[in-house]
Scaffold this motif. Sequence first.
Motif, PDB file in Angstrom:
ATOM      1  N   VAL A  75       0.949  -1.226  -0.011  1.00 15.99           N
ATOM      2  CA  VAL A  75       0.084   0.166   0.008  1.00 15.99           C
ATOM      3  C   VAL A  75       0.800   1.376   0.085  1.00 15.99           C
ATOM      4  O   VAL A  75       1.880   1.134   0.798  1.00 15.99           O
ATOM      5  N   ASP A  76       0.505   2.209  -1.036  1.00 14.45           N
ATOM      6  CA  ASP A  76       1.241   3.322  -0.894  1.00 14.45           C
ATOM      7  C   ASP A  76       0.683   4.215   0.127  1.00 14.45           C
ATOM      8  O   ASP A  76      -0.404   4.915  -0.003  1.00 14.45           O
ATOM      9  N   HIS A  77       1.649   4.536   1.108  1.00 15.85           N
ATOM     10  CA  HIS A  77       1.080   5.574   2.387  1.00 15.85           C
ATOM     11  C   HIS A  77       1.508   6.941   2.114  1.00 15.85           C
ATOM     12  O   HIS A  77       2.673   7.096   2.480  1.00 15.85           O
ATOM     13  N   THR A  78       0.596   7.594   1.570  1.00 13.80           N
ATOM     14  CA  THR A  78       1.045   9.121   1.531  1.00 13.80           C
ATOM     15  C   THR A  78       0.168   9.938   1.979  1.00 13.80           C
ATOM     16  O   THR A  78      -1.146   9.509   2.639  1.00 13.80           O
ATOM     17  N   VAL A 121      15.313   4.811  -0.299  1.00 11.11           N
ATOM     18  CA  VAL A 121      15.760   4.994  -1.564  1.00 11.11           C
ATOM     19  C   VAL A 121      14.511   5.309  -2.612  1.00 11.11           C
ATOM     20  O   VAL A 121      13.695   4.551  -2.640  1.00 11.11           O
ATOM     21  N   PRO A 122      14.459   6.517  -2.968  1.00  8.00           N
ATOM     22  CA  PRO A 122      13.203   6.628  -4.029  1.00  8.00           C
ATOM     23  C   PRO A 122      12.931   5.560  -4.969  1.00  8.00           C
ATOM     24  O   PRO A 122      13.948   5.290  -5.551  1.00  8.00           O
ATOM     25  N   ALA A 123      11.827   5.363  -5.091  1.00  7.22           N
ATOM     26  CA  ALA A 123      11.603   4.421  -6.179  1.00  7.22           C
ATOM     27  C   ALA A 123      12.150   4.840  -7.737  1.00  7.22           C
ATOM     28  O   ALA A 123      11.971   6.041  -7.757  1.00  7.22           O
ATOM     29  N   GLY A 124      12.628   4.017  -8.292  1.00  8.67           N
ATOM     30  CA  GLY A 124      13.148   4.186  -9.671  1.00  8.67           C
ATOM     31  C   GLY A 124      14.559   4.783  -9.406  1.00  8.67           C
ATOM     32  O   GLY A 124      15.221   5.158 -10.560  1.00  8.67           O
ATOM     33  N   MET A 125      15.200   4.873  -8.260  1.00  9.33           N
ATOM     34  CA  MET A 125      16.458   5.472  -8.328  1.00  9.33           C
ATOM     35  C   MET A 125      17.331   4.256  -7.691  1.00  9.33           C
ATOM     36  O   MET A 125      16.956   3.516  -6.679  1.00  9.33           O
ATOM     37  N   SER A 126      18.552   3.937  -7.983  1.00  9.34           N
ATOM     38  CA  SER A 126      19.538   2.775  -7.557  1.00  9.34           C
ATOM     39  C   SER A 126      20.090   3.477  -6.275  1.00  9.34           C
ATOM     40  O   SER A 126      20.143   4.447  -5.983  1.00  9.34           O
ATOM     41  N   VAL A 127      20.537   2.370  -5.598  1.00  9.88           N
ATOM     42  CA  VAL A 127      21.135   2.711  -4.171  1.00  9.88           C
ATOM     43  C   VAL A 127      22.418   3.505  -4.456  1.00  9.88           C
ATOM     44  O   VAL A 127      22.701   4.459  -3.767  1.00  9.88           O
ATOM     45  N   GLU A 128      23.108   3.139  -5.602  1.00  8.43           N
ATOM     46  CA  GLU A 128      24.309   3.644  -6.049  1.00  8.43           C
ATOM     47  C   GLU A 128      24.009   5.450  -6.354  1.00  8.43           C
ATOM     48  O   GLU A 128      24.729   6.127  -5.866  1.00  8.43           O
ATOM     49  N   ASP A 129      23.063   5.487  -7.005  1.00  6.09           N
ATOM     50  CA  ASP A 129      22.851   6.913  -7.431  1.00  6.09           C
ATOM     51  C   ASP A 129      22.323   7.752  -6.343  1.00  6.09           C
ATOM     52  O   ASP A 129      22.408   9.031  -5.916  1.00  6.09           O
ATOM     53  N   TRP A 130      21.560   7.135  -5.414  1.00  3.14           N
ATOM     54  CA  TRP A 130      21.155   7.599  -4.196  1.00  3.14           C
ATOM     55  C   TRP A 130      22.383   8.277  -3.228  1.00  3.14           C
ATOM     56  O   TRP A 130      22.201   9.209  -2.643  1.00  3.14           O
TER      57      TRP A 130
END
Length: 122
Positions: free
Chosen positions: A82-85, A101-110
């Motif tokens: 469930v998306d809790h916002t 880590v935001p969705a769509g972003m790799s851990v390395e990029d974060w």
Amino acid sequence: MSANTSKKVGNSGGKLSRAGMGRPKGAVNKATAEVRSLAQEHGPDAIEVLVYLMHKAQSERSRIAAATELLDRAYGKSVAAVDHTSGGKPLPTAPAGVLVVPAGMSVEDWEKLAAQGGGSHG
């Protein structure tokens, strides 16, 4: 109405029903109970078949289905995500030491973004 006559209530399939009569709500009828009892006698064999299929079935789909059935019966079905916002706003930051880590972003990029001062560690 006389003292010996029950009050008629409700309408069950076009027939009036008497209060307090019939099977209590949620009670299983006799035939259903018998079928369940017979099926439960085969429970151990059915589990053995699922274990066999999980290990030996030729198709990967069959192996996964068997494993899923076993896990569902052992631990219950998994819960849907469930998306809790809150009104489109993100929830408060994660506790210290938790990497979000935001969705769509790799851990390395974060990690690169955080090292440049553009991310938040919670």
